[in-house]
Design a protein around this motif. Structure first.
Motif, PDB file in Angstrom:
ATOM      1  N   MET A   1       0.845  -1.172   0.000  1.00  0.00           N
ATOM      2  CA  MET A   1       0.000   0.000   0.000  1.00  0.00           C
ATOM      3  C   MET A   1       0.887   1.230   0.000  1.00  0.00           C
ATOM      4  O   MET A   1       1.881   1.294   0.722  1.00  0.00           O
ATOM      5  N   ILE A   2       0.525   2.201  -0.805  1.00  0.00           N
ATOM      6  CA  ILE A   2       1.279   3.448  -0.903  1.00  0.00           C
ATOM      7  C   ILE A   2       0.360   4.601  -0.539  1.00  0.00           C
ATOM      8  O   ILE A   2      -0.778   4.652  -1.006  1.00  0.00           O
ATOM      9  N   ALA A   3       0.840   5.514   0.315  1.00  0.00           N
ATOM     10  CA  ALA A   3       0.043   6.655   0.753  1.00  0.00           C
ATOM     11  C   ALA A   3       0.853   7.944   0.631  1.00  0.00           C
ATOM     12  O   ALA A   3       2.063   7.950   0.860  1.00  0.00           O
ATOM     13  N   SER A   4       0.169   9.025   0.264  1.00  0.00           N
ATOM     14  CA  SER A   4       0.829  10.329   0.143  1.00  0.00           C
ATOM     15  C   SER A   4       0.473  11.224   1.322  1.00  0.00           C
ATOM     16  O   SER A   4      -0.510  10.986   2.027  1.00  0.00           O
ATOM     17  N   ARG A   5       1.255  12.264   1.538  1.00  0.00           N
ATOM     18  CA  ARG A   5       0.997  13.223   2.608  1.00  0.00           C
ATOM     19  C   ARG A   5      -0.325  13.953   2.431  1.00  0.00           C
ATOM     20  O   ARG A   5      -0.943  14.374   3.396  1.00  0.00           O
ATOM     21  N   ALA A   6      -0.765  14.094   1.186  1.00  0.00           N
ATOM     22  CA  ALA A   6      -2.014  14.799   0.899  1.00  0.00           C
ATOM     23  C   ALA A   6      -3.245  13.963   1.252  1.00  0.00           C
ATOM     24  O   ALA A   6      -4.357  14.461   1.223  1.00  0.00           O
ATOM     25  N   GLY A   7      -3.058  12.685   1.589  1.00  0.00           N
ATOM     26  CA  GLY A   7      -4.167  11.849   2.009  1.00  0.00           C
ATOM     27  C   GLY A   7      -4.690  10.912   0.945  1.00  0.00           C
ATOM     28  O   GLY A   7      -5.779  10.375   1.079  1.00  0.00           O
ATOM     29  N   TYR A   8      -3.936  10.688  -0.132  1.00  0.00           N
ATOM     30  CA  TYR A   8      -4.335   9.765  -1.191  1.00  0.00           C
ATOM     31  C   TYR A   8      -3.551   8.464  -1.047  1.00  0.00           C
ATOM     32  O   TYR A   8      -2.448   8.454  -0.508  1.00  0.00           O
ATOM     33  N   GLY A   9      -4.128   7.368  -1.558  1.00  0.00           N
ATOM     34  CA  GLY A   9      -3.422   6.106  -1.472  1.00  0.00           C
ATOM     35  C   GLY A   9      -4.010   5.041  -2.376  1.00  0.00           C
ATOM     36  O   GLY A   9      -5.112   5.185  -2.897  1.00  0.00           O
ATOM     37  N   PHE A  10      -3.253   3.960  -2.553  1.00  0.00           N
ATOM     38  CA  PHE A  10      -3.684   2.824  -3.354  1.00  0.00           C
ATOM     39  C   PHE A  10      -2.816   1.622  -3.033  1.00  0.00           C
ATOM     40  O   PHE A  10      -1.786   1.742  -2.384  1.00  0.00           O
ATOM     41  N   VAL A  11      -3.266   0.459  -3.489  1.00  0.00           N
ATOM     42  CA  VAL A  11      -2.504  -0.779  -3.342  1.00  0.00           C
ATOM     43  C   VAL A  11      -1.782  -1.016  -4.662  1.00  0.00           C
ATOM     44  O   VAL A  11      -2.390  -0.958  -5.726  1.00  0.00           O
ATOM     45  N   ALA A  12      -0.473  -1.239  -4.598  1.00  0.00           N
ATOM     46  CA  ALA A  12       0.332  -1.473  -5.799  1.00  0.00           C
ATOM     47  C   ALA A  12       0.919  -2.879  -5.751  1.00  0.00           C
ATOM     48  O   ALA A  12       1.510  -3.264  -4.744  1.00  0.00           O
ATOM     49  N   PRO A  13       0.770  -3.647  -6.845  1.00  0.00           N
ATOM     50  CA  PRO A  13       1.407  -4.966  -6.889  1.00  0.00           C
ATOM     51  C   PRO A  13       2.933  -4.818  -6.831  1.00  0.00           C
ATOM     52  O   PRO A  13       3.503  -3.949  -7.485  1.00  0.00           O
ATOM     53  N   GLU A  14       3.582  -5.630  -6.022  1.00  0.00           N
ATOM     54  CA  GLU A  14       5.023  -5.514  -5.803  1.00  0.00           C
ATOM     55  C   GLU A  14       5.820  -5.629  -7.098  1.00  0.00           C
ATOM     56  O   GLU A  14       6.791  -4.905  -7.302  1.00  0.00           O
ATOM     57  N   ASP A  15       5.428  -6.519  -8.002  1.00  0.00           N
ATOM     58  CA  ASP A  15       6.185  -6.698  -9.244  1.00  0.00           C
ATOM     59  C   ASP A  15       6.054  -5.507 -10.190  1.00  0.00           C
ATOM     60  O   ASP A  15       6.883  -5.305 -11.064  1.00  0.00           O
TER      61      ASP A  15
ATOM     62  N   GLY B   1      17.463   5.107 -13.695  1.00  0.00           N
ATOM     63  CA  GLY B   1      16.781   6.332 -13.276  1.00  0.00           C
ATOM     64  C   GLY B   1      15.602   6.097 -12.367  1.00  0.00           C
ATOM     65  O   GLY B   1      15.112   7.010 -11.729  1.00  0.00           O
ATOM     66  N   GLY B   2      15.123   4.861 -12.299  1.00  0.00           N
ATOM     67  CA  GLY B   2      14.011   4.546 -11.422  1.00  0.00           C
ATOM     68  C   GLY B   2      12.676   4.622 -12.132  1.00  0.00           C
ATOM     69  O   GLY B   2      12.607   4.640 -13.356  1.00  0.00           O
ATOM     70  N   LYS B   3      11.610   4.719 -11.348  1.00  0.00           N
ATOM     71  CA  LYS B   3      10.263   4.716 -11.874  1.00  0.00           C
ATOM     72  C   LYS B   3       9.387   5.534 -10.949  1.00  0.00           C
ATOM     73  O   LYS B   3       9.436   5.355  -9.732  1.00  0.00           O
ATOM     74  N   GLN B   4       8.583   6.419 -11.505  1.00  0.00           N
ATOM     75  CA  GLN B   4       7.660   7.192 -10.682  1.00  0.00           C
ATOM     76  C   GLN B   4       6.402   6.366 -10.472  1.00  0.00           C
ATOM     77  O   GLN B   4       5.739   5.966 -11.419  1.00  0.00           O
ATOM     78  N   VAL B   5       6.072   6.122  -9.219  1.00  0.00           N
ATOM     79  CA  VAL B   5       4.909   5.315  -8.886  1.00  0.00           C
ATOM     80  C   VAL B   5       3.782   6.182  -8.348  1.00  0.00           C
ATOM     81  O   VAL B   5       2.629   5.988  -8.667  1.00  0.00           O
ATOM     82  N   LEU B   6       4.114   7.192  -7.538  1.00  0.00           N
ATOM     83  CA  LEU B   6       3.120   8.027  -6.878  1.00  0.00           C
ATOM     84  C   LEU B   6       3.237   9.463  -7.355  1.00  0.00           C
ATOM     85  O   LEU B   6       4.337  10.016  -7.395  1.00  0.00           O
ATOM     86  N   ASN B   7       2.099  10.059  -7.692  1.00  0.00           N
ATOM     87  CA  ASN B   7       2.065  11.490  -8.024  1.00  0.00           C
ATOM     88  C   ASN B   7       1.836  12.250  -6.724  1.00  0.00           C
ATOM     89  O   ASN B   7       0.720  12.307  -6.222  1.00  0.00           O
ATOM     90  N   GLY B   8       2.881  12.820  -6.157  1.00  0.00           N
ATOM     91  CA  GLY B   8       2.785  13.535  -4.890  1.00  0.00           C
ATOM     92  C   GLY B   8       3.909  13.120  -3.961  1.00  0.00           C
ATOM     93  O   GLY B   8       4.773  12.318  -4.306  1.00  0.00           O
ATOM     94  N   GLU B   9       3.894  13.676  -2.732  1.00  0.00           N
ATOM     95  CA  GLU B   9       4.926  13.380  -1.741  1.00  0.00           C
ATOM     96  C   GLU B   9       4.530  12.138  -0.943  1.00  0.00           C
ATOM     97  O   GLU B   9       3.480  12.103  -0.297  1.00  0.00           O
TER      98      GLU B   9
END
Length: 92
Positions: free
Chosen positions: A1-15, A23-31
């Motif tokens: 589960m991923i959560a942002s400081r703004a109060g948004y969240g979702f469940v992300a599959p680990e793979d 360079g990585g990968k952006q998963v969450l829009n926000g902090e």
């Protein structure tokens, strides 16, 4: 589960979180506030305004990336902490 400081969240599959490039990968829009391994069936959130909310994990969408859904609405401040727990035993 991923959560942002703004109060948004979702469940992300680990793979889906693994990046193919250095360079990585952006998963969450926000902090990001928390990235938790799902070990239960309920979510508990507490805001900076000291208001708590507990709801079933099944209400969160499973997404590979994005903003997610609003976990808890805040007039002032944002999400202070979040945890996932088994509803039969309570948070640890």
């Amino acid at each position: 589960m991923i959560a942002s400081r703004a109060g948004y969240g979702f469940v992300a599959p680990e793979d889906e979180l693994l990046a193919q490039k250095r360079g990585g990968k952006q998963v969450l829009n926000g902090e990001m506030l928390a990235a938790l391994r799902v070990t239960g069936d309920h979510v508990a959130t507490i805001g900076e305004n000291i208001k708590a909310l507990i709801f079933p994990l099944a209400e969160l969408p499973e997404m590979a990336r994005g903003k997610g859904v609003k976990l808890q609405a805040y007039k002032d401040g944002g999400l202070a902490d979040v945890t996932v727990f088994d509803g039969g035993h309570g948070p640890e």
